[in-house]
Design a protein around this motif. Structure first.
Motif, PDB file in Angstrom:
ATOM      1  N   ALA A   1      -4.290  -1.567   5.677  1.00  0.00           N
ATOM      2  CA  ALA A   1      -3.032  -2.122   6.192  1.00  0.00           C
ATOM      3  C   ALA A   1      -3.017  -3.644   6.092  1.00  0.00           C
ATOM      4  O   ALA A   1      -1.974  -4.247   5.782  1.00  0.00           O
ATOM      5  N   LEU A   2      -4.151  -4.286   6.345  1.00  0.00           N
ATOM      6  CA  LEU A   2      -4.212  -5.750   6.206  1.00  0.00           C
ATOM      7  C   LEU A   2      -4.058  -6.153   4.743  1.00  0.00           C
ATOM      8  O   LEU A   2      -3.343  -7.114   4.436  1.00  0.00           O
ATOM      9  N   GLN A   3      -4.714  -5.423   3.851  1.00  0.00           N
ATOM     10  CA  GLN A   3      -4.537  -5.710   2.421  1.00  0.00           C
ATOM     11  C   GLN A   3      -3.059  -5.589   2.036  1.00  0.00           C
ATOM     12  O   GLN A   3      -2.508  -6.446   1.337  1.00  0.00           O
ATOM     13  N   ALA A   4      -2.422  -4.521   2.515  1.00  0.00           N
ATOM     14  CA  ALA A   4      -1.010  -4.295   2.210  1.00  0.00           C
ATOM     15  C   ALA A   4      -0.142  -5.418   2.757  1.00  0.00           C
ATOM     16  O   ALA A   4       0.782  -5.906   2.084  1.00  0.00           O
ATOM     17  N   GLU A   5      -0.431  -5.845   3.975  1.00  0.00           N
ATOM     18  CA  GLU A   5       0.323  -6.926   4.600  1.00  0.00           C
ATOM     19  C   GLU A   5       0.176  -8.226   3.815  1.00  0.00           C
ATOM     20  O   GLU A   5       1.157  -8.936   3.573  1.00  0.00           O
ATOM     21  N   CYS A   6      -1.045  -8.532   3.375  1.00  0.00           N
ATOM     22  CA  CYS A   6      -1.291  -9.785   2.660  1.00  0.00           C
ATOM     23  C   CYS A   6      -0.644  -9.773   1.273  1.00  0.00           C
ATOM     24  O   CYS A   6      -0.052 -10.773   0.849  1.00  0.00           O
ATOM     25  N   VAL A   7      -0.757  -8.653   0.550  1.00  0.00           N
ATOM     26  CA  VAL A   7      -0.108  -8.571  -0.767  1.00  0.00           C
ATOM     27  C   VAL A   7       1.406  -8.714  -0.622  1.00  0.00           C
ATOM     28  O   VAL A   7       2.056  -9.451  -1.368  1.00  0.00           O
ATOM     29  N   SER A   8       1.980  -8.038   0.366  1.00  0.00           N
ATOM     30  CA  SER A   8       3.428  -8.085   0.576  1.00  0.00           C
ATOM     31  C   SER A   8       3.889  -9.494   0.954  1.00  0.00           C
ATOM     32  O   SER A   8       4.887  -9.995   0.422  1.00  0.00           O
TER      33      SER A   8
END
Length: 314
Positions: free
Chosen positions: A111-118
């Motif tokens: 979820a953190l990876q997803a948040e940072c990419v977004s």
């Protein structure tokens, strides 16, 4: 002695720039930075010693390529960037603890990876995109699609699953003959790297031991943090709740994938419902995009061209 893998990096970077993408570092928030390869036409030409700045939004439909666990972005997608760049604005992020992307946060979840990419994509002027996710990157892509449906309009997923449950992880490692996912995905020896490649590729790959050693030295950095990423990846629940994805999802698979078998992909297609489609590529394993890049690119471009509603991935 010169590291041969490190020696090839400038050549790969040059090829990416020829294809039209250049590296750009985005500060997601204080303490967190993420490296992206971005279309060079979206950046200005800075004076010597100055950092380039974003000057425009992408002018073509956006495709974001998200890498797996064994290598950073452009190493993973080296055969896809040039094939797509003519018709699409291609973005290639390096996930946290790969390729210079770091955070001081303790969180290691997808979820953190997803948040940072977004967040990074929005700072780069991307309003909507098609995600192409491989392996670990596919799990990040699923999380992005769940969390940010207005950003992620379409998904292509290869060699991945919705979520790594304890049962799936244990069964997969037992079947492949490994004690843990870190033993498989974070090899420390030439023997370990050869074992990883033997299960990831359909055809036997031969490289001299020196090249294996050089690859281990260059690509398997941040071991502590990556082990934590693997630990955070496993979901303790037996059956994760399947989100109802509004996006169209295309599963593009190596038919001989030994890590996430084709049967698993078909089961996932049924779980995802009517918006999901499946396409298999013969004589290819988990590393389908590297083993059969021409076939993979042809299938990927055909699927992207089939999206008649330009708004779906522009």
């Amino acid at each position: 002695m010169v590291n041969l893998v490190a020696l090839q990096k400038p050549l790969l970077h040059g090829l990416m720039k020829m294809a039209g993408v250049v590296p750009y570092t985005v500060e997601i928030e204080p303490g967190t930075v993420m490296n992206f390869w971005v279309p060079k036409e979206t950046l200005n030409k800075p004076k010597k010693g100055e950092k380039p700045e974003i000057i425009s939004k992408p002018k073509k439909p956006v495709v974001v390529l998200i890498h797996g666990f064994a290598a950073e972005g452009i190493v993973t997608w080296q055969f896809q960037v040039g094939a797509l760049a003519k018709k699409y604005s291609v973005y290639v992020p390096d996930l946290l603890f790969f390729g210079g992307s770091t955070t001081d946060k303790p969180d290691r979840s997808p979820a953190l990876q997803a948040e940072c990419v977004s967040t990074g994509l929005r700072k780069l002027g991307v309003d909507a995109c098609t995600l192409v996710g491989f392996s670990y990157g596919g799990m990040v892509a699923f999380k992005m699609a769940e969390m940010y449906p207005e950003l992620v309009r379409v998904m292509v997923v290869s060699g991945s699953i919705l979520a790594m449950t304890c049962s799936v992880s244990d069964d997969t490692m037992k079947r492949l003959g490994f004690q843990s996912s870190s033993e498989l995905l974070l090899p420390r020896t030439v023997k370990g790297l050869k074992a990883l490649l033997s299960v990831a590729a359909h055809k036997k790959l031969y490289f001299p031991d020196r090249l294996h050693r050089d690859f281990l030295e260059v690509m398997f950095t941040n071991r502590k943090e990556r082990e934590e990423l693997l630990e955070a990846l496993v979901n303790d629940t037996m059956d994760p709740n399947i989100p109802k994805f509004p996006q169209r999802i295309h599963l593009l698979w190596g038919e001989n994938d030994q890590i996430f078998k084709e049967e698993l992909a078909h089961n996932m297609k049924e779980q995802l419902g009517a918006n999901a489609t499946f396409e298999g590529i013969k004589k290819a394993g988990h590393l389908v995009h590297l083993e059969r890049p021409c076939v993979y690119n042809r299938c990927l471009k055909r699927f992207l061209a089939s999206l008649n509603d330009v708004g779906a991935h522009s």
